[in-house]
Design a protein around this motif. Sequence first.
Motif, PDB file in Angstrom:
ATOM      1  N   LYS A 108       0.808  -1.222   0.000  1.00 65.68           N
ATOM      2  CA  LYS A 108       0.000   0.000   0.000  1.00 65.68           C
ATOM      3  C   LYS A 108       0.839   1.270   0.000  1.00 65.68           C
ATOM      4  CE  LYS A 108      -4.306  -1.920   1.748  1.00 65.68           C
ATOM      5  NZ  LYS A 108      -5.367  -1.865   2.783  1.00 65.68           N
ATOM      6  N   PRO A 109       1.832   1.407   0.897  1.00 66.31           N
ATOM      7  CA  PRO A 109       2.644   2.626   0.804  1.00 66.31           C
ATOM      8  C   PRO A 109       3.429   2.710  -0.496  1.00 66.31           C
ATOM      9  CG  PRO A 109       3.555   1.118   2.446  1.00 66.31           C
ATOM     10  CD  PRO A 109       2.209   0.604   2.073  1.00 66.31           C
ATOM     11  N   PHE A 110       3.833   1.552  -1.033  1.00 69.00           N
ATOM     12  CA  PHE A 110       4.580   1.576  -2.292  1.00 69.00           C
ATOM     13  C   PHE A 110       3.679   2.037  -3.443  1.00 69.00           C
ATOM     14  CE2 PHE A 110       6.412  -0.518  -6.087  1.00 69.00           C
ATOM     15  CZ  PHE A 110       7.607   0.167  -6.110  1.00 69.00           C
ATOM     16  N   GLU A 111       2.471   1.483  -3.515  1.00 70.86           N
ATOM     17  CA  GLU A 111       1.525   1.919  -4.548  1.00 70.86           C
ATOM     18  C   GLU A 111       1.262   3.416  -4.450  1.00 70.86           C
ATOM     19  OE1 GLU A 111      -1.157  -2.186  -4.889  1.00 70.86           O
ATOM     20  OE2 GLU A 111      -1.996  -0.372  -4.001  1.00 70.86           O
ATOM     21  N   TYR A 112       1.111   3.884  -3.238  1.00 73.81           N
ATOM     22  CA  TYR A 112       0.834   5.304  -3.003  1.00 73.81           C
ATOM     23  C   TYR A 112       1.960   6.164  -3.555  1.00 73.81           C
ATOM     24  CZ  TYR A 112      -0.460   9.486  -0.253  1.00 73.81           C
ATOM     25  OH  TYR A 112      -0.813  10.747   0.149  1.00 73.81           O
ATOM     26  N   GLN A 113       3.200   5.752  -3.319  1.00 75.73           N
ATOM     27  CA  GLN A 113       4.344   6.529  -3.799  1.00 75.73           C
ATOM     28  C   GLN A 113       4.483   6.467  -5.313  1.00 75.73           C
ATOM     29  OE1 GLN A 113       4.586   8.209  -0.626  1.00 75.73           O
ATOM     30  NE2 GLN A 113       6.336   8.712  -1.925  1.00 75.73           N
ATOM     31  N   VAL A 114       4.205   5.313  -5.906  1.00 75.89           N
ATOM     32  CA  VAL A 114       4.270   5.209  -7.365  1.00 75.89           C
ATOM     33  C   VAL A 114       3.242   6.144  -7.989  1.00 75.89           C
ATOM     34  CG1 VAL A 114       3.932   3.690  -9.357  1.00 75.89           C
ATOM     35  CG2 VAL A 114       5.198   2.860  -7.366  1.00 75.89           C
ATOM     36  N   LEU A 115       2.041   6.140  -7.453  1.00 72.87           N
ATOM     37  CA  LEU A 115       0.997   7.016  -7.999  1.00 72.87           C
ATOM     38  C   LEU A 115       1.334   8.489  -7.784  1.00 72.87           C
ATOM     39  CD1 LEU A 115      -2.207   5.044  -6.912  1.00 72.87           C
ATOM     40  CD2 LEU A 115      -1.290   5.262  -9.223  1.00 72.87           C
ATOM     41  N   LYS A 116       1.954   8.810  -6.666  1.00 73.77           N
ATOM     42  CA  LYS A 116       2.308  10.199  -6.371  1.00 73.77           C
ATOM     43  C   LYS A 116       3.521  10.692  -7.161  1.00 73.77           C
ATOM     44  CE  LYS A 116       2.984  10.417  -1.971  1.00 73.77           C
ATOM     45  NZ  LYS A 116       3.394  11.046  -0.702  1.00 73.77           N
ATOM     46  N   ALA A 117       4.303   9.768  -7.716  1.00 71.68           N
ATOM     47  CA  ALA A 117       5.544  10.158  -8.398  1.00 71.68           C
ATOM     48  C   ALA A 117       5.275  11.298  -9.376  1.00 71.68           C
ATOM     49  CB  ALA A 117       6.128   8.954  -9.128  1.00 71.68           C
ATOM     50  N   GLN A 118       6.112  12.308  -9.329  1.00 77.84           N
ATOM     51  CA  GLN A 118       5.838  13.517 -10.114  1.00 77.84           C
ATOM     52  C   GLN A 118       7.102  14.067 -10.761  1.00 77.84           C
ATOM     53  OE1 GLN A 118       4.756  16.333  -6.732  1.00 77.84           O
ATOM     54  NE2 GLN A 118       6.452  17.501  -7.658  1.00 77.84           N
ATOM     55  N   PHE A 119       6.855  14.812 -11.833  1.00 77.86           N
ATOM     56  CA  PHE A 119       7.839  15.727 -12.393  1.00 77.86           C
ATOM     57  C   PHE A 119       7.258  17.131 -12.226  1.00 77.86           C
ATOM     58  CE2 PHE A 119       8.497  12.072 -15.572  1.00 77.86           C
ATOM     59  CZ  PHE A 119       9.464  11.481 -14.778  1.00 77.86           C
ATOM     60  N   PRO A 120       8.031  18.119 -11.756  1.00 76.90           N
ATOM     61  CA  PRO A 120       9.438  18.028 -11.371  1.00 76.90           C
ATOM     62  C   PRO A 120       9.618  17.362 -10.004  1.00 76.90           C
ATOM     63  CG  PRO A 120       8.628  20.240 -10.982  1.00 76.90           C
ATOM     64  CD  PRO A 120       7.505  19.491 -11.646  1.00 76.90           C
ATOM     65  N   ASN A 224       6.537  -1.603 -17.185  1.00 78.66           N
ATOM     66  CA  ASN A 224       6.957  -2.663 -16.267  1.00 78.66           C
ATOM     67  C   ASN A 224       6.770  -2.274 -14.805  1.00 78.66           C
ATOM     68  OD1 ASN A 224       7.663  -4.386 -18.335  1.00 78.66           O
ATOM     69  ND2 ASN A 224       9.826  -3.825 -18.317  1.00 78.66           N
ATOM     70  N   ILE A 225       7.004  -1.001 -14.486  1.00 78.84           N
ATOM     71  CA  ILE A 225       6.807  -0.535 -13.105  1.00 78.84           C
ATOM     72  C   ILE A 225       5.335  -0.625 -12.741  1.00 78.84           C
ATOM     73  CG2 ILE A 225       7.035   1.398 -11.509  1.00 78.84           C
ATOM     74  CD1 ILE A 225       9.701   0.138 -12.366  1.00 78.84           C
ATOM     75  N   LEU A 226       4.472  -0.212 -13.646  1.00 74.61           N
ATOM     76  CA  LEU A 226       3.027  -0.292 -13.386  1.00 74.61           C
ATOM     77  C   LEU A 226       2.592  -1.737 -13.139  1.00 74.61           C
ATOM     78  CD1 LEU A 226       1.484   2.211 -15.966  1.00 74.61           C
ATOM     79  CD2 LEU A 226       1.399   2.390 -13.474  1.00 74.61           C
ATOM     80  N   GLU A 227       3.080  -2.633 -13.972  1.00 71.39           N
ATOM     81  CA  GLU A 227       2.681  -4.032 -13.836  1.00 71.39           C
ATOM     82  C   GLU A 227       3.261  -4.660 -12.570  1.00 71.39           C
ATOM     83  OE1 GLU A 227       3.252  -8.382 -15.922  1.00 71.39           O
ATOM     84  OE2 GLU A 227       4.288  -6.639 -16.743  1.00 71.39           O
ATOM     85  N   SER A 228       4.564  -4.490 -12.347  1.00 75.32           N
ATOM     86  CA  SER A 228       5.217  -5.161 -11.223  1.00 75.32           C
ATOM     87  C   SER A 228       4.792  -4.592  -9.881  1.00 75.32           C
ATOM     88  CB  SER A 228       6.737  -5.088 -11.376  1.00 75.32           C
ATOM     89  OG  SER A 228       7.183  -3.745 -11.378  1.00 75.32           O
ATOM     90  N   SER A 229       4.364  -3.345  -9.839  1.00 80.63           N
ATOM     91  CA  SER A 229       3.893  -2.753  -8.591  1.00 80.63           C
ATOM     92  C   SER A 229       2.508  -3.249  -8.217  1.00 80.63           C
ATOM     93  CB  SER A 229       3.872  -1.228  -8.706  1.00 80.63           C
ATOM     94  OG  SER A 229       2.891  -0.806  -9.640  1.00 80.63           O
ATOM     95  N   GLY A 230       1.834  -3.890  -9.173  1.00 80.77           N
ATOM     96  CA  GLY A 230       0.482  -4.379  -8.927  1.00 80.77           C
ATOM     97  C   GLY A 230      -0.602  -3.381  -9.271  1.00 80.77           C
ATOM     98  N   LEU A 231      -0.215  -2.217  -9.787  1.00 82.00           N
ATOM     99  CA  LEU A 231      -1.204  -1.190 -10.114  1.00 82.00           C
ATOM    100  C   LEU A 231      -1.924  -1.469 -11.426  1.00 82.00           C
ATOM    101  CD1 LEU A 231       0.876   1.957  -9.117  1.00 82.00           C
ATOM    102  CD2 LEU A 231      -1.220   1.164  -8.000  1.00 82.00           C
TER     103      LEU A 231
END
Length: 522
Positions: A108-120, A224-231
């Motif tokens: 859950k915290p990992f999914e949250y961080q992947v979704l929050k990942a931003q530029f910049p 691959n990140i989307l798939e392997s993270s389970g999202l």
Amino acid sequence: MSRQIWMFPRNKRRMPPLETALILRAMVVASELGNIWGGEQKKQNKFSQILEEYGLKKGGNQRDENSGGPRTYESQMSLLGLLFKDKEGKLNLTQAGEDLVAFNNTAKPFEYQVLKAQFPSAYSMSKGVGLDKNIKIRPFIFLLKLANDEELNGLADKDMVVPVVFGKDANCFEICKKLIQKLRIDGVESVIPDDETIRTSKTSNNSYEQRLSDIHDIANTFKNILESSGLASLRVVDGQTRVFPRHDIIEKISEIDALPFVDFVNLPKEQATLQYGKRFGANRDTRRTFMPAKAPELLSSSGLIYRRFLDEVSLPVSQAEINEFAETMSDEFKIKREQVMNALEPILINTDQYTGSKLLDVSRGGVITAMAFEKSVEKIFKLDFGFETEWTGRTHRKKTGGYMDVFVVETGRNLCGIIDTKSMKTYDLPTQDMGKVITNYIDAASELYGSRNLELKFVAYISHLIGSGAATRAKEIYDRKKVPISLISAYGLNTMRENYLYKNNSSLVTNALSKDPVNLIL
């Protein structure tokens, strides 16, 4: 000119939550709780060796003694808001990173961080990347929104090159959608221009085909990140493998996308990163220390699953319990059931041996293992010996007193027994316990019969070892209550388990435990 296309560190093309947590742990250990990392190549090489030792990366001699591999892991973790390096070059964990290192509901915290990942971000603004600061987007959310569009019907690898090049902010959705539709008809060259927008500092002298290949590689990494993270999951559509958002993630996407961007451009880097790595629901990060007090234990993914099974599941184990554990691990770490079962294979192949060893351990551990001992004995009588069983030691009784720990029924002859477990090195049936069984436990057993017409055939005490005076006191109980008493050591119980005659033969076990007024099984 600033970089115009997205970037993601590509040392690990897949980032399953559990593996990421284990890698983060390895970074904590290799850096000596974050104290030594920046500029310390030996520590970074140690990190690579740890990854190889615990199966987190392929082994082999490092081609370059000054390999940037460990630094690229650092970049990955930084992009996802899991750690940061302070002014002194020390590594620090964000709240999210702390949760992963502690295996705190890891996915859950990992999914949250992947979704929050931003530029910049600190990563995108670093010298080695130099992404245009005006690109303001959450790349994984943007990709999942495109994949969820009914007309696009998922995203293939080659589709993702469009947002990698043209995804500048959330307002680019329609533009990217139309370009993806055009790409599917006319090919990638029809939408990706051969101009400065797809040149980077590293590909400036490359051919158009080489630059396209680099963009495809970046797009594939995001997929691959989307798939392997389970999202996201993969489905085949029109002969193409496409990404689709996990069915329960759509609402979360909208919720996270509504959060304000962290201002990496204007805020101090450390302050911005702490905001970026806040755990879900946290208003702010008030921690004073950013590393655990001591080095976390290093484990492989299979080693962790193996450990969790032995800690959480009492043996012997039923298929239903194996299934439940596998489902829990799959959900918690977003891993396949197959991976869980492979990790458990050494236990499941030698379940009798592990059950016996675990029984000996919990039979002498005192208060700490008392409940585990009760559950193990209950399951042995159920799964090994074939009784109907009920764990009754913690059951509240309306009348004064309570029940023994385990109630067992031999259904074929309507016979039953009550069992008290004593987790201690040696049990000698003290006077206090004699009083309880004479004045309470034997009489209370009938309350457990329900509507069944049962006969109480035996009372059993099970401990690690049985003391020499216990048999005399057991005979006194028999003389008072006329119910046979069995005194069983954990070793004696294991011997019964190993005897094929007792396997699923509750009547033979009942006979053994009620043969004489006092039965010693040591």
